[in-house]
Design a protein around this motif. Sequence first.
Motif, short mmCIF file in Angstrom:
data_model
loop_
_atom_site.label_atom_id
_atom_site.label_comp_id
_atom_site.label_asym_id
_atom_site.label_seq_id
_atom_site.Cartn_x
_atom_site.Cartn_y
_atom_site.Cartn_z
N VAL A 53 34.27 3.09 -31.43
CA VAL A 53 33.41 1.94 -31.72
C VAL A 53 32.06 2.09 -31.02
O VAL A 53 31.00 1.87 -31.62
N LEU A 54 32.08 2.46 -29.75
CA LEU A 54 30.82 2.59 -29.00
C LEU A 54 29.98 3.75 -29.54
O LEU A 54 28.75 3.65 -29.60
N ALA A 55 30.64 4.84 -29.94
CA ALA A 55 29.90 5.97 -30.50
C ALA A 55 29.25 5.59 -31.82
O ALA A 55 28.09 5.95 -32.09
N SER A 56 29.96 4.84 -32.65
CA SER A 56 29.39 4.42 -33.93
C SER A 56 28.28 3.39 -33.72
O SER A 56 27.28 3.38 -34.44
N GLN A 57 28.44 2.53 -32.72
CA GLN A 57 27.45 1.50 -32.47
C GLN A 57 26.12 2.08 -32.00
O GLN A 57 25.05 1.53 -32.27
N ARG A 58 26.18 3.24 -31.36
CA ARG A 58 24.96 3.85 -30.85
C ARG A 58 23.98 4.16 -31.97
O ARG A 58 22.77 3.91 -31.84
N SER A 59 24.48 4.69 -33.09
CA SER A 59 23.59 4.98 -34.21
C SER A 59 23.16 3.69 -34.90
O SER A 59 22.00 3.56 -35.33
N MET A 60 24.08 2.71 -34.99
CA MET A 60 23.70 1.42 -35.57
C MET A 60 22.61 0.75 -34.74
O MET A 60 21.72 0.08 -35.29
N ASN A 61 22.65 0.93 -33.42
CA ASN A 61 21.64 0.32 -32.57
C ASN A 61 20.23 0.78 -32.93
O ASN A 61 19.27 0.00 -32.84
N VAL A 62 20.11 2.04 -33.36
CA VAL A 62 18.79 2.55 -33.73
C VAL A 62 18.28 1.80 -34.95
O VAL A 62 17.10 1.42 -35.02
N PHE A 63 19.15 1.58 -35.92
CA PHE A 63 18.77 0.80 -37.10
C PHE A 63 18.42 -0.63 -36.71
O PHE A 63 17.42 -1.19 -37.18
N LEU A 64 19.22 -1.23 -35.84
CA LEU A 64 18.97 -2.61 -35.45
C LEU A 64 17.64 -2.75 -34.70
O LEU A 64 16.92 -3.73 -34.89
N GLU A 86 27.89 10.87 -32.19
CA GLU A 86 26.90 11.06 -31.14
C GLU A 86 25.77 11.97 -31.60
O GLU A 86 24.61 11.76 -31.24
N ASP A 87 26.09 12.98 -32.39
CA ASP A 87 25.05 13.86 -32.93
C ASP A 87 24.15 13.09 -33.89
O ASP A 87 22.92 13.25 -33.86
N LEU A 139 42.54 15.04 -31.76
CA LEU A 139 41.46 16.00 -32.00
C LEU A 139 40.50 15.46 -33.05
O LEU A 139 39.28 15.54 -32.90
N LEU A 140 41.04 14.89 -34.12
CA LEU A 140 40.21 14.34 -35.18
C LEU A 140 39.32 13.23 -34.64
O LEU A 140 38.12 13.16 -34.95
N ALA A 141 39.89 12.37 -33.81
CA ALA A 141 39.11 11.28 -33.21
C ALA A 141 37.99 11.83 -32.33
O ALA A 141 36.87 11.31 -32.33
N ALA A 142 38.28 12.87 -31.57
CA ALA A 142 37.25 13.48 -30.72
C ALA A 142 36.12 14.06 -31.55
O ALA A 142 34.95 13.97 -31.17
N LEU A 143 36.45 14.64 -32.70
CA LEU A 143 35.42 15.19 -33.58
C LEU A 143 34.61 14.08 -34.24
O LEU A 143 33.41 14.24 -34.48
N VAL A 144 35.25 12.94 -34.53
CA VAL A 144 34.53 11.79 -35.07
C VAL A 144 33.51 11.30 -34.04
O VAL A 144 32.34 11.06 -34.36
N VAL A 145 33.94 11.17 -32.79
CA VAL A 145 33.04 10.71 -31.73
C VAL A 145 31.89 11.70 -31.56
O VAL A 145 30.72 11.30 -31.46
N GLN A 146 32.19 12.98 -31.52
CA GLN A 146 31.16 14.01 -31.36
C GLN A 146 30.13 13.93 -32.50
O GLN A 146 28.92 14.04 -32.26
N SER A 147 30.61 13.72 -33.72
CA SER A 147 29.70 13.66 -34.87
C SER A 147 28.85 12.40 -34.83
O SER A 147 27.65 12.44 -35.13
#
Length: 225
Positions: free
Chosen positions: A130-141, A72-73, A62-70
């Motif tokens: 990893v993919l969820a976190s990379q999505r926000s990093m991609n905007v910075f890159l 993505e937001d 559940l915690l991991a799912a909430l991390v991914v959701q956050s």
Amino acid sequence: MSEQTLSRRELYREQTRAEIMMIGLRQIADGGAEALSLNAIAKEMAVSGAALYRYFASRDELLAALVVQSYEDLARTLEASAAKRHKLGPARVHAVAAAYRAWALAEPHRYRLVFSTRLDPGRLASDEIVLASQRSMNVFLQALGSLPPHSDATGRGVSPALAAQLEAWHQRSSEPALSPATLRLGVTCWTRLHGIMSLELDGHLHATNIDPALLYAAEVEDLIG
């Protein structure tokens, strides 16, 4: 998957998972990640603890799912900022950095969740997170990649070993090829801005009488060039 293609059972399952996550996020907002409790969620939903485990096999899941959701937001927030007015250069970096800070201040419990959550290394390194976190990093890159070449000074002197590691990290991204200098600038931008935000959210800057907004803006200017 759209609601039109979901069976009644699948739709009920998705709605139940969403309710569990909503209650879990509220627990985290009230007491931090350590307050997350499947038993408390089950009690609030008036179901047995065993029933809840049909939707999330463990508290960590559940915690991991909430991390991914956050994550993505956060990514959607940064993407919207980048797409509004700023197409290239320093203005785009400023817009993305401002959106990052605004999200952290508006959602401090979710900010801490994505950057301070203790999960087992295997789950934390899962493709989904990893993919969820990379999505926000991609905007910075993307924003940093649009800077003029002379603004790429943070990447000077990147060793071959570090360049290889940066590229290996970048391979999991959907972004086009970027120079080692830009990749290093991306990591540097993340670590430095995260450092300021963490100090601000935890109240450590209060005693200095330094305006966190001014410090943050100065850091962005320094990163740009």
